[in-house]
Scaffold this active site. Structure first.
Site, PDB file in Angstrom:
ATOM      1  N   ALA A 156     -17.191 -67.720   6.694  1.00 18.96           N
ATOM      2  CA  ALA A 156     -18.012 -66.821   5.915  1.00 18.96           C
ATOM      3  C   ALA A 156     -17.609 -65.365   5.476  1.00 18.96           C
ATOM      4  CB  ALA A 156     -19.372 -66.961   5.964  1.00 18.96           C
ATOM      5  N   LEU A 159     -14.367 -65.163   3.875  1.00 17.04           N
ATOM      6  CA  LEU A 159     -14.416 -65.273   2.192  1.00 17.04           C
ATOM      7  C   LEU A 159     -15.143 -64.016   1.701  1.00 17.04           C
ATOM      8  CD1 LEU A 159     -14.775 -66.611  -0.209  1.00 17.04           C
ATOM      9  CD2 LEU A 159     -17.080 -67.665   0.508  1.00 17.04           C
ATOM     10  N   TYR A 160     -16.053 -63.361   2.184  1.00 13.57           N
ATOM     11  CA  TYR A 160     -16.672 -62.412   1.622  1.00 13.57           C
ATOM     12  C   TYR A 160     -15.483 -61.040   1.758  1.00 13.57           C
ATOM     13  CZ  TYR A 160     -20.772 -65.093   2.265  1.00 13.57           C
ATOM     14  OH  TYR A 160     -21.696 -66.092   2.216  1.00 13.57           O
ATOM     15  N   ARG A 161     -14.938 -60.916   2.856  1.00 15.61           N
ATOM     16  CA  ARG A 161     -13.702 -60.069   2.843  1.00 15.61           C
ATOM     17  C   ARG A 161     -12.777 -60.046   1.789  1.00 15.61           C
ATOM     18  NH1 ARG A 161     -14.546 -60.065   9.050  1.00 15.61           N
ATOM     19  NH2 ARG A 161     -15.655 -58.315   9.348  1.00 15.61           N
TER      20      ARG A 161
END
Length: 197
Positions: A156, A159-161
């Site tokens: 997660a 993904l966000y980075r």
């Protein structure tokens, strides 16, 4: 993602599908069962927040008129004072960097409340597709969310980075105890076309 399709659902459809939405949440987060009634109440409240938007990832195949089993869900809304998460994070960001720092992230923010994919459907780009669809065309300046801290390099967090989000708070404990979270934020539009990392 070939075996799933994304579909935007409105508030009414979201509220009608609370049981399957909670099933996805429970599969992804594995919370104690006694917490699910409270989570249901939170979802009901969130569906009435301003700027609410939700997507589900449904399994392809099944009757055309019936919704398929859910692989994933994502929803969010426009954050504002008076909302529990918003107020808690605003206070923490103000304490960390001052009121201007907090306002830069939260004065005009789309808050991603939940983004979950069933464990058996993870690793296929579904989380990225849900996040991209959810944030596409949003009028807000920033997007913010919290994710379990567990360790700094979870799928997660990667993904966000990869879409341009950064850590705003780490090892953060929300009032009432429980696990530690990272609060992350990015500017809109996100770089959702970036390759997974």
């Amino acid at each position: 993602m070939r075996d799933a399709k994304l579909r935007e659902i409105d508030e009414r459809a979201f509220l009608r599908r609370l049981d399957p939405l909670l099933d996805v949440y429970a599969a992804a987060m594995d919370p104690p069962r006694e917490q699910l009634p409270g989570r249901r109440t939170i979802l009901e409240r969130h569906a009435r927040y301003p700027g609410f938007r939700a997507f589900v990832a449904e399994r392809r195949g099944g009757p055309v008129r019936l919704p398929g089993p859910l692989h994933g869900l994502a929803y969010g809304f426009h954050g504002e004072r008076g909302q529990w998460w918003h107020d808690v994070v605003l206070e923490a960001l103000t304490a960390r960097g001052g009121p201007e720092h907090a306002a830069a992230w939260l004065a005009d923010a789309f808050e991603v409340a939940e983004l979950h994919v069933r464990p058996d459907a993870q690793g296929r780009g579904l989380g990225r597709a849900l996040l991209a669809a959810l944030c596409e065309g949003r009028p807000e300046r920033t997007v913010v969310l919290s994710t379990l801290e567990r360790r700094p390099d979870t799928p997660a967090r990667r993904l966000y980075r990869s879409v341009g989000m950064v850590d705003l708070l780490t090892d953060f404990e929300f009032p009432g105890g429980g696990p530690r979270y990272a609060v992350m934020g990015g500017t809109l539009p996100l770089a959702t076309g970036a390759a997974p990392q």
